[in-house]
Design a protein around this motif. Structure first.
Motif, PDB file in Angstrom:
ATOM      1  N   PHE A 164     -18.040  15.263  11.959  1.00  0.00           N
ATOM      2  CA  PHE A 164     -18.235  14.467  10.745  1.00  0.00           C
ATOM      3  C   PHE A 164     -18.644  15.358   9.585  1.00  0.00           C
ATOM      4  O   PHE A 164     -19.367  16.344   9.769  1.00  0.00           O
ATOM      5  N   ASP A 165     -18.240  14.975   8.400  1.00  0.00           N
ATOM      6  CA  ASP A 165     -18.627  15.678   7.161  1.00  0.00           C
ATOM      7  C   ASP A 165     -18.375  17.179   7.269  1.00  0.00           C
ATOM      8  O   ASP A 165     -19.238  18.000   6.958  1.00  0.00           O
ATOM      9  N   ARG A 199     -13.395  10.231   3.540  1.00  0.00           N
ATOM     10  CA  ARG A 199     -14.221   9.067   3.198  1.00  0.00           C
ATOM     11  C   ARG A 199     -14.621   9.175   1.744  1.00  0.00           C
ATOM     12  O   ARG A 199     -15.400  10.042   1.370  1.00  0.00           O
ATOM     13  N   ARG A 234       0.876  -1.183   0.000  1.00  0.00           N
ATOM     14  CA  ARG A 234       0.000   0.000   0.000  1.00  0.00           C
ATOM     15  C   ARG A 234       0.905   1.222   0.000  1.00  0.00           C
ATOM     16  O   ARG A 234       1.851   1.306   0.799  1.00  0.00           O
ATOM     17  N   ALA A 290     -12.686   4.813   3.798  1.00  0.00           N
ATOM     18  CA  ALA A 290     -12.171   5.881   4.663  1.00  0.00           C
ATOM     19  C   ALA A 290     -10.683   5.667   4.890  1.00  0.00           C
ATOM     20  O   ALA A 290     -10.227   4.529   5.027  1.00  0.00           O
ATOM     21  N   VAL A 291      -9.921   6.771   4.898  1.00  0.00           N
ATOM     22  CA  VAL A 291      -8.491   6.713   5.213  1.00  0.00           C
ATOM     23  C   VAL A 291      -8.139   7.918   6.078  1.00  0.00           C
ATOM     24  O   VAL A 291      -8.764   8.972   5.969  1.00  0.00           O
ATOM     25  N   ALA A 292      -7.125   7.735   6.916  1.00  0.00           N
ATOM     26  CA  ALA A 292      -6.571   8.876   7.654  1.00  0.00           C
ATOM     27  C   ALA A 292      -5.515   9.513   6.759  1.00  0.00           C
ATOM     28  O   ALA A 292      -4.650   8.821   6.226  1.00  0.00           O
ATOM     29  N   LEU A 293      -5.618  10.825   6.557  1.00  0.00           N
ATOM     30  CA  LEU A 293      -4.669  11.502   5.664  1.00  0.00           C
ATOM     31  C   LEU A 293      -3.572  12.238   6.419  1.00  0.00           C
ATOM     32  O   LEU A 293      -2.437  12.287   5.980  1.00  0.00           O
ATOM     33  N   TRP A 344      -3.419   8.188  -0.278  1.00  0.00           N
ATOM     34  CA  TRP A 344      -3.131   6.752  -0.223  1.00  0.00           C
ATOM     35  C   TRP A 344      -3.412   6.143  -1.591  1.00  0.00           C
ATOM     36  O   TRP A 344      -4.399   6.512  -2.238  1.00  0.00           O
ATOM     37  N   PHE A 379       1.691   5.365   0.170  1.00  0.00           N
ATOM     38  CA  PHE A 379       1.245   6.648   0.711  1.00  0.00           C
ATOM     39  C   PHE A 379       2.161   7.739   0.167  1.00  0.00           C
ATOM     40  O   PHE A 379       3.385   7.578   0.153  1.00  0.00           O
ATOM     41  N   LEU A 433      -2.052  13.445  10.440  1.00  0.00           N
ATOM     42  CA  LEU A 433      -2.040  13.405  11.907  1.00  0.00           C
ATOM     43  C   LEU A 433      -1.238  14.606  12.396  1.00  0.00           C
ATOM     44  O   LEU A 433      -0.261  14.999  11.767  1.00  0.00           O
ATOM     45  N   TYR A 474      -9.570  12.633   8.428  1.00  0.00           N
ATOM     46  CA  TYR A 474      -9.936  11.466   7.620  1.00  0.00           C
ATOM     47  C   TYR A 474     -10.649  11.925   6.355  1.00  0.00           C
ATOM     48  O   TYR A 474     -11.311  12.962   6.340  1.00  0.00           O
ATOM     49  N   ASP A 529     -13.664  14.198   7.832  1.00  0.00           N
ATOM     50  CA  ASP A 529     -14.030  13.861   9.210  1.00  0.00           C
ATOM     51  C   ASP A 529     -12.809  14.200  10.054  1.00  0.00           C
ATOM     52  O   ASP A 529     -11.682  13.835   9.681  1.00  0.00           O
ATOM     53  N   ARG A 567      -6.701  14.072  14.007  1.00  0.00           N
ATOM     54  CA  ARG A 567      -6.681  13.232  12.803  1.00  0.00           C
ATOM     55  C   ARG A 567      -7.659  13.777  11.777  1.00  0.00           C
ATOM     56  O   ARG A 567      -8.792  14.116  12.123  1.00  0.00           O
TER      57      ARG A 567
END
Lengths: 321, 83
Positions: A186-187, A143, A85, A147-150, A100, A87, A152, A141, A170, A139
């Motif tokens: 969220f959103d 979606r 994977r 969903a991925v964390a982009l 990602w 990044f 930090l 994120y 998010d 964090r």
């Protein structure tokens, strides 16, 4: 030649043949196991130079290799890995978002990663007394298909963190101290000129519990705790361990704890508490029956996500595709 | 004769209108039942619950990407880092 010398010569030839055959096989095997290559582009289709590209083994969640893109945006990794994977983190000056690559099963032979414009996001975190919280993890994120964390980051002494975010994100903040209570937005729409978000982290305690099935403790069950009737009040989540045990942060407010089985075998369960319970929570999960659902339109089977509702616990099961 | 024809057409029109009205109300009743849901099926509140469950499950699945980003922070320089 003597018979002994013949045998020795034959053995030598066999060894040579084996080594000659084995070397290309070895090299081919290494390549097949995952030499990953691709290109990093911006939204206009230009290559992004000098972006840091990381190769992870997603099965082990380990970083395997690191490289940088060429002036044309190309990159290549030499090491193979089981579940590759990728990044990408572009240079800060590019004002582009990290991204990602797709999971290996969906990845094409040559990756093309298109980076979108980054938007500035400032996050401020305070406790209930209004004091800034230093060291809270923030964090961001995204979606989309998944969903991925982009991004930090950590808040500074002023309780602030500066990040980049997509247009719709998010955002989560985790308290620096145990039990790492979370608060969410969220959103979140992040306009082009950037946005600022404020979070308040109330005090929380760690509450333990156990997931029980028909024949004993259940491992690998996802458990979530929410402050009742609060849109941003997702306290946190955990997976039950081999003994079925879990621990979650809970505030002094009324809380709902829900458990769901990621494998979809058990029906979801729910428990409510007005304040942190003194005794460990016990959630009982019932094994569900198998149900086949096929969605058809004009005779063609449509791939669909199907959810099931459990009236007793007023909860949805894990969706199946 | 002309009057009889008009009367018959009026009756037929009336019957057709009544049938349409009864049929339409049946359709509306079915549609309404699907919106509110009979006992045991998800209520309107379940819609909000589904949104929440979908978010939760997606974000919990994203935990792997969080772990990998954490690994980036603590990682020493790896092979190929200089290109």
């Amino acid at each position: 030649m003597r018979p002994g010398a013949n045998q020795l010569a034959l053995a030598g030839v066999a060894l040579l043949a084996l080594s000659l055959a084995g070397l290309p096989m070895f090299l081919r095997g290494d390549e097949a196991s995952g030499s990953v290559r691709g290109v990093v582009l911006d939204g206009r289709g230009f290559g992004v130079a000098d972006a840091a590209v990381f190769l992870f083994d997603e099965g082990r969640l380990q970083l395997r290799e690191e490289t940088r893109t060429t002036s044309a945006g190309d990159f290549a990794f030499h090491l193979g890995t089981a579940r590759a994977r990728v990044f990408v983190r572009p240079p800060e000056s590019s004002r582009l978002l990290p991204a990602w690559g797709p999971p290996e099963e969906d990845a094409p032979e040559r990756l093309a990663l298109v980076l979108r414009a980054a938007r500035r996001l400032t996050v401020e975190v305070r406790d209930l007394d209004g004091s800034p919280v230093d060291g809270a993890e923030v964090r961001v994120y995204e979606r989309r298909a998944e969903a991925v964390a982009l991004v930090l980051a950590e808040t500074d002494r002023r309780g602030r963190a500066a990040l980049v975010a997509p247009a719709l994100a998010d955002v989560a903040v985790f308290a620096p101290d145990e039990p790492h209570l979370a608060r969410w937005r969220f959103d979140c729409a992040v306009p082009e000129e950037g946005a600022e978000l404020s979070f308040t982290l109330p005090p929380a305690v760690r509450v333990r519990g156990r997931i029980l099935g028909d024949s004993g403790a259940l491992a690998g069950i996802a458990v979530v705790a929410w402050e009742a009737d609060r849109e941003d009040g997702w306290n946190g989540f955990a997976l039950s361990d081999g003994e079925g045990d879990f621990a979650l942060p809970i505030t002094s407010a009324p809380t709902v704890v829900r458990a769901f089985d990621p494998s979809g075998k058990y029906l979801s369960a729910r428990a409510s508490c007005e304040s942190p319970p003194d005794a460990p929570l016990a959630l009982h999960m019932i094994r569900g029956s198998s149900l086949s659902v096929q969605v058809v339109r004009d005779g063609a089977v449509l791939p669909s996500r199907v959810w099931s509702w459990t009236p007793d616990s007023a909860a949805w099961s894990v969706n199946c595709t | 004769m002309g009057s009889n024809g008009r009367t018959r057409r009026a009756w037929l029109g009336g019957i057709a209108l009544a049938a349409f009205a009864i049929g339409g109300s049946q359709v509306l009743a079915v549609a309404a039942r699907e919106v509110t849901g009979p006992p045991g099926l998800p209520s309107q509140g379940a819609g909000a619950e589904l949104v929440r469950a979908r978010r939760e499950q997606a974000l919990i699945r994203a935990e792997g990407t969080v772990t990998m980003l954490h690994a980036l922070r603590s990682a020493p320089t790896l092979p190929g880092a200089g290109r």
